[in-house]
Enzyme design. Structure first.
Site, PDB file in Angstrom:
ATOM      1  N   TYR A 158      -8.763 -17.826  48.125  1.00  0.00           N
ATOM      2  CA  TYR A 158      -8.617 -19.120  47.441  1.00  0.00           C
ATOM      3  C   TYR A 158      -8.816 -18.947  45.940  1.00  0.00           C
ATOM      4  O   TYR A 158      -7.965 -19.355  45.135  1.00  0.00           O
ATOM      5  CB  TYR A 158      -9.626 -20.125  47.997  1.00  0.00           C
ATOM      6  CG  TYR A 158      -9.627 -21.445  47.242  1.00  0.00           C
ATOM      7  CD1 TYR A 158      -8.701 -22.433  47.553  1.00  0.00           C
ATOM      8  CD2 TYR A 158     -10.534 -21.684  46.206  1.00  0.00           C
ATOM      9  CE1 TYR A 158      -8.686 -23.634  46.855  1.00  0.00           C
ATOM     10  CE2 TYR A 158     -10.521 -22.874  45.511  1.00  0.00           C
ATOM     11  CZ  TYR A 158      -9.595 -23.846  45.842  1.00  0.00           C
ATOM     12  OH  TYR A 158      -9.580 -25.029  45.140  1.00  0.00           O
ATOM     13  N   LYS A 195      -6.012 -18.912  42.759  1.00  0.00           N
ATOM     14  CA  LYS A 195      -6.139 -19.885  41.675  1.00  0.00           C
ATOM     15  C   LYS A 195      -6.041 -19.180  40.324  1.00  0.00           C
ATOM     16  O   LYS A 195      -5.410 -19.679  39.379  1.00  0.00           O
ATOM     17  CB  LYS A 195      -7.470 -20.631  41.779  1.00  0.00           C
ATOM     18  CG  LYS A 195      -7.448 -21.818  42.730  1.00  0.00           C
ATOM     19  CD  LYS A 195      -6.477 -22.884  42.275  1.00  0.00           C
ATOM     20  CE  LYS A 195      -6.527 -24.117  43.123  1.00  0.00           C
ATOM     21  NZ  LYS A 195      -5.523 -25.133  42.716  1.00  0.00           N
TER      22      LYS A 195
END
Length: 368
Positions: free
Chosen positions: A144, A148
């Protein structure tokens, strides 16, 4: 009237952004999301155009940008934590690449990208770091956060190619705000139409409380962690959009940490929520040292690999809850004019109020 396309505008943060853009009154708003809201859904705003599609489908997002003809795009779409790695690469990397490509094809110059404070975090302690003191790591802590950061690099590359871009890095969020669809204005006392969409933090906290697991503490609780009210984070997006449209040279190419500016020990924050949920605070607290928590987390991960199950108790969660992570938001205050207006105490009170009136019932339905 400026036109704004909010990608992910049906989600938790995105729908708060949409509401504030509508409430501001100076924007024509279009939402593009994989889930299309109807009038009966929390977060729906009358007067907003809702388009359904996925940013993973390049033709879908290209058509959305082409037809909405926005002056600015706010890219808030992101998967929740705990999903397969491929989803994060598909959405946060390829999806962001598709958004940038669609903006270029339609001649859209202004883009606000929602990243995360976790984009710069690799497990080390951060004591009030500012944007100019910490860069993006080569490899993020998990899929994650790594994706990003990759998304940030794509956006910065687009800025160097002539687009005006702003990257916002919010920390973990919760919050509450009521929106009256009938009156079309904020109605903080109207509990008949709760529009809170926090289905991550408060749901987990409520489960811990219901399962009587809140008497266990990992770590000594001397570390500080940042949290944020979703309405404050949404306001930062509106401010960034306005700056790109009126004074792009002052913010373009910049990244900003967005928090409530109230770092606190993590177990203090959790207990503030549990107290609102009904905990009397009289239970005996069992403190597990950090090193032991990490050992137990490793064993839990091994067990999950053997059984094919999943768990929220892993090394990431232990390192997160026992590490120091708070960020300096002076840059956002100075360049964006950002000022958190709702305190964490107020946010927790409102969120739990929503939970007791609506959220718990929704959670029960989803579980069954």
């Amino acid at each position: 009237m400026n036109s704004v396309l909010v990608i992910g505008g049906s989600g938790f943060l995105g729908s708060h952004v949409v509401e504030q853009l509508v409430n501001d009154g100076g924007y024509s708003v279009t939402v593009f999301d994989i889930r299309q809201l109807s009038e009966s859904d929390d977060g729906y705003c009358s007067g907003v155009r809702y388009l359904q599609g996925s940013i993973v489908d390049s033709s879908s997002i290209e058509e959305a940008v082409k037809t909405s003809k926005p002056d600015a795009v706010l890219h808030t779409a992101s998967p929740v934590h705990g999903l397969p790695e491929k989803i994060y690469y598909d959405v946060n990397v390829e999806g962001t690449r598709n958004v940038i490509s669609a903006c270029r094809a339609a001649g859209v110059k202004n883009l606000v990208y929602t990243s995360s404070t976790g984009a710069v975090w690799t497990g080390q302690d951060f004591h009030g770091v500012s944007e100019d003191r910490i860069g993006l790591p080569v490899k993020g802590y998990d899929a994650y956060h790594h994706t990003k950061a990759v998304g940030e690099r794509l956006v910065l590359s687009a800025q160097q190619d002539g687009m005006n871009t702003v990257i916002l890095r919010p920390c973990g969020m919760t919050g509450y705000r009521f929106f009256s669809r009938v009156e079309g204005q904020w109605a903080t006392q109207d509990v008949r139409r709760p529009s809170e969409r926090d289905k991550q933090l408060i749901w987990r906290m409520a489960e811990v409380h219901e399962n009587k697991q809140h008497t266990v503490q990992i770590g000594d609780n001397t570390n500080l962690i940042d949290y944020a009210y979703a309405g404050n984070v949404a306001h930062a997006h509106v401010l960034a959009c306005a700056k790109l449209l009126t004074q792009p040279n002052t913010v373009s190419g910049q990244s900003f940490f967005i928090t409530n500016g109230e770092p606190m020990p993590p177990w203090d924050f959790s207990r503030m929520i549990w107290k609102e949920l009904g905990d009397d605070g009289k239970g005996r607290i069992t403190v597990i040292p950090r090193f032991l928590g990490l050992i137990l987390a490793i064993l839990a991960e091994i067990w999950c690999r053997i059984t094919g199950s999943s768990t929220q108790f892993n090394r990431f969660s232990v390192r997160f809850i026992t590490g120091t992570q708070w960020y300096n938001i002076d840059k956002a205050r100075k360049l964006l004019g950002y000022k958190p207006t709702v305190t964490l105490g107020q946010a927790v009170e409102r969120t739990v109020k929503w939970w007791k009136t609506t959220g718990a019932a929704q959670h029960a339905l989803q579980k069954h």
